[in-house]
Design an enzyme around this catalytic site. Structure first.
Site, PDB file in Angstrom:
ATOM      1  N   GLU A 589       0.815  -1.210   0.000  1.00 42.40           N
ATOM      2  CA  GLU A 589       0.000   0.000   0.000  1.00 42.40           C
ATOM      3  C   GLU A 589       0.851   1.264   0.000  1.00 42.40           C
ATOM      4  O   GLU A 589       0.482   2.285  -0.594  1.00 42.40           O
ATOM      5  CB  GLU A 589      -0.932  -0.002   1.215  1.00 42.40           C
ATOM      6  N   LYS A 666       5.465   5.168  -9.564  1.00 47.37           N
ATOM      7  CA  LYS A 666       4.190   5.107  -8.854  1.00 47.37           C
ATOM      8  C   LYS A 666       3.016   5.035  -9.824  1.00 47.37           C
ATOM      9  O   LYS A 666       2.048   4.285  -9.617  1.00 47.37           O
ATOM     10  CB  LYS A 666       4.043   6.323  -7.932  1.00 47.37           C
TER      11      LYS A 666
END
Length: 804
Positions: A589, A666
């Site tokens: 996460e 990302k």
């Protein structure tokens, strides 16, 4: 009348015998009438059997025999065992000459252990002026002629016992030899494994005793063997039925036959500790106890026989043939499981009878081999049986799933007719881990989670400290024990089975050892560690190459390291295939948005079938701070950048942030969460560093920061009114296709927009979906910082414990 039985460990040395004497003295002082049954001392029976084997193979045995004699007399030189030693000398000499021995001879040899034990205690009690009488159970218990596992003849035995005890007054303490008996020809027999318990139960039955007290070296019966499961708890009460199940399935403080004589007369059985006079032990009565799982018991020294054959499907009488020939050879079967689609049957027998079982079955099914109805009869050695006493099949999925998660795959399992006990056959080298996994899953105790942490920089070190600080509270609230068994950097690893403590930094320097990843895997295996998690807080591409090997050896993965998810799509798919194959989890996460619930939200939307059409946002907390500040303050770009460097918002070389690769990685991670097959090369990145400043050392770059001012002042000045600069990642295009479009760029947005209102070092993500239309789902919050990222990693660890 109470019957007291003392096991071998209660008589192992002089100090132990003094503890037994003290118990007997206390009983007498309290006015209790008692009879005492003894096992052989310590490991006497094993030692005698070993000497017997040596003698039968014509190997030197006399030195070991002399050591045996010395042990029996040590500390008790005034007691004579000449008669017993002479019997042993003659028996061993005869066996050595013949080169073999019968079961009858073996019973004669083994019986001397109990005789010596009872004679010794009788002598010690008499020295204490206690009226004690040595009682040879061969004069009392009469059996059939089955040497090694004889069956008592109840009527005759009871008459002998009652008659013998009537000859003595109530003040006499009978010291009775356990385990041994005699047949109708007056030949010595033995009652089988743990037969001393059976002797005590028979005496309790014949004498209508008030209670049988079985003294051992533990405080009672536990939820599992404490030597294998440190978290095992003592059971206060059991019913006879439960105790019988425990005994049958291997609980070593009981004998399977012990319970029956007690049930007949409703005589309570109490398991006590010789060395803990204050303990109340475990009480076993006819009264039913509360429902639920009571204990785990283990059967060792067993083998699994598998008989397979497609041609046997539907044939009548196959099972009867199997058990008939086994019964003819006196081979007992304990656990049975059958398959139907491909006809097969598996069953457990004693390890030393496995070859005999295979031989008689091959003879019985010889013609079936010829017709190919039977394809094979095999022996699976080195197995153990775990029985969950009180396990209901309706909840069996919990321990079973926990075993599979820990890569312990049972070879066979079955449940009893009542449906309240389940037995599993596992490989012997997995027994320790299997017991701990099952025990932690089914009892109201803490489930142990064993964690190895790689990388202890800002994030890793903060995470370790967070876990150590929170561990006690989590255990109290969640019944989850977080145990960091390894901490490593690129050079050293610190191991501690019981978990590192607050001094881990200095311990790593002083006690850490160089390692390879195989050493960590080996340590976990050798210490039978269950519920394994590896946490990767490095930024190393090299370390991610260990992921697949770790998954294959039973580790779940948690990572703040983004590299593994941004390597080639081929590796990305390979890793997930291995995770699925080994039923492991990989949580990351914090790869995007630090501690924000971004990846989970995207996964959930995608899994539910929601069509995500675009994701854009400010992905970097460092660059968020830089442009948020620069956009609203009248200061040069270089001054704001230097401030960000000084406050630790950027890497030591800020070009690692300014180049845009981190934002690109990302963005790629989110694309792959949508099952897009993009590679890193597909990401179009606007590098914020002018070409002339991209090379050279960090020091040189920091000295030339002012050269950035004109570029960014120009970008700021040329904006429309009430606009601000933001460095964003943007995933767009037809995201239902194989690949999407990925852009990382500096943009100007209205100050009133969601992106324009971001403050400080916050990150913000806008998720556009078909259902929500132009109104995006917005996730915003702290997107950088060691504490926030570490807390996100911690959250992933805790989610894995819930999944387990």
């Amino acid at each position: 009348m109470k019957v007291l039985k003392f096991g071998g460990k209660s008589l192992a040395d002089k100090e132990s015998i003094q503890a037994v004497v003290q118990i007997i003295q206390d009983k007498i002082k309290n006015g209790e009438k008692i009879t005492v049954v003894l096992s052989a001392r310590g490991k006497t029976t094993d030692e005698l059997e070993e000497i017997l084997q040596k003698a039968s193979k014509n190997e030197p045995y006399k030195e070991q025999l002399e050591a045996f004699k010395k042990y029996q007399k040590e500390g008790f030189s005034n007691v004579s065992f000449d008669e017993e030693f002479e019997v042993l000398d003659k028996l061993f000499e005869g066996v050595s000459l013949l080169g073999d021995h019968s079961k009858r001879i073996k019973d004669q040899v083994l019986s001397q252990g109990e005789v010596i034990s009872a004679k010794l205690l009788t002598h010690v009690l008499k020295e204490k002026n206690i009226k004690a009488n040595f009682t040879d159970s061969r004069d009392l218990i009469i059996t059939d002629a089955q040497f090694g596992d004889a069956q008592p003849l109840d009527k005759l035995s009871k008459e002998n016992v009652v008659s013998h005890f009537q000859e003595y007054d109530a003040a006499t303490v009978h010291i009775v030899t356990g385990f041994i008996a005699s047949n109708t020809k007056n030949e010595t027999t033995t009652l089988g494994r743990n037969g001393s318990n059976y002797t005590a139960a028979l005496l309790a039955n014949y004498l209508d005793a008030d209670e049988l007290q079985n003294f051992t070296h533990v405080n009672g019966i536990y939820t599992a063997d404490p030597e294998l499961v440190p978290s095992a708890k003592k059971i206060a009460k059991l019913s006879f039925i439960e105790a019988n199940e425990l005994a049958y399935f291997g609980a070593n403080v009981l004998h399977a036959k012990t319970i029956i004589p007690l049930i007949e007369k409703n005589i309570p059985l109490r398991i006590l500790n010789t060395f803990d006079h204050e303990g109340e032990g475990t009480l076993i009565t006819s009264k039913a106890s509360e429902k639920g799982i009571k204990s785990l018991s283990v059967l060792e020294n067993v083998a699994l026989i598998n008989l397979e054959g497609r041609g046997l499907l539907g044939k009548v009488g196959v099972d009867a043939r199997i058990f008939r020939v086994l019964a003819h050879k006196n081979i007992s079967v304990s656990i049975i499981s059958q398959g139907s689609s491909e006809r097969g049957i598996g069953f457990v027998v004693e390890a030393d009878r496995a070859k005999d079982a295979k031989q008689v079955l091959e003879q019985e099914f010889e013609s079936d081999f010829y017709t190919r109805d039977v394809s094979g009869i095999t022996i699976e050695e080195n197995v153990s049986v775990i029985s969950i006493i009180g396990q209901d099949l309706s909840t069996f999925h919990k321990p079973y799933n926990a075993l599979i998660k820990n890569q312990v795959v049972p070879l066979l399992f079955n449940n009893t007719v009542t449906g309240k006990n389940v037995s599993l056959v596992v490989r012997k080298n997995q027994l320790h881990k299997a017991l701990n996994v099952i025990h932690g899953e089914i009892f109201e105790i803490s489930k142990k989670i064993n964690i190895a942490i790689f990388g202890h920089g800002l994030v890793g070190g903060t995470l370790i400290d967070q876990i150590l600080k929170s561990a006690e509270g989590i255990e109290n609230r969640k019944k989850i024990e977080l145990n960091i068994f390894a901490v490593a950097n690129s050079r050293k690893v610190l191991f501690d089975t019981n978990g590192i403590n607050a001094s881990w930094k200095s311990d790593l320097e002083t006690l850490g050892v160089s390692y390879k990843i195989e050493d960590v895997i080996r340590f976990a295996d050798e210490h039978h560690l269950e519920n394994l998690i590896v946490v990767d807080n490095t930024a190393s591409e090299a370390f991610t190459k260990n992921y697949i090997q770790l998954v294959e050896h039973g580790f779940d993965l948690v990572s703040s390291n983004k590299v593994a998810n941004t390597l080639s799509f081929e590796f990305y798919k390979q890793l997930r295939a291995k995770l699925q194959e080994n039923q492991k989890q990989y949580l990351y996460e914090t790869n995007v948005g630090a501690g924000l619930p971004l990846i989970d939200t995207i996964k959930l939307l995608h899994l539910s079938g929601e069509n995500i059409t675009r994701i854009k946002g400010v992905f970097s907390g460092s660059l968020s701070y830089l442009f948020n500040t620069f956009s609203v303050e009248e200061r040069p770009f270089s001054e704001v950048l230097q401030e960000a460097i000084d406050q630790g918002f950027t890497e030591p070389d800020p070009r690692e942030d300014l180049c845009g690769n981190d934002v690109g990685r990302k963005l790629l991670i989110l694309a792959r969460e949508l099952d897009l097959s993009n590679e890193f090369d597909d990401v179009k990145i606007h590098n914020l560093i002018p070409e002339g400043l991209r090379d050279g050392s960090a020091k040189e770059f920091l000295e030339r920061l002012e050269e950035l001012n004109s570029t960014y002042q120009k970008a700021k000045t040329e904006q429309e009114p009430n606009h601000v600069l933001r460095y964003i990642g943007d995933l767009w295009g037809d995201l239902s296709q194989e690949k999407g479009s990925l852009d990382v760029k500096l943009v100007s947005v209205p100050q009133s927009s969601a992106l324009g209102q971001v403050k400080g070092s916050d990150s913000i993500f806008e998720i556009y979906t078909e259902s929500y239309g132009d109104q995006p789902i917005v996730i915003q919050g702290a997107g950088a910082g060691a504490a926030v990222t570490a807390r996100g990693v911690f959250g992933d660890i805790l989610r894995l414990t819930e999944k387990g």
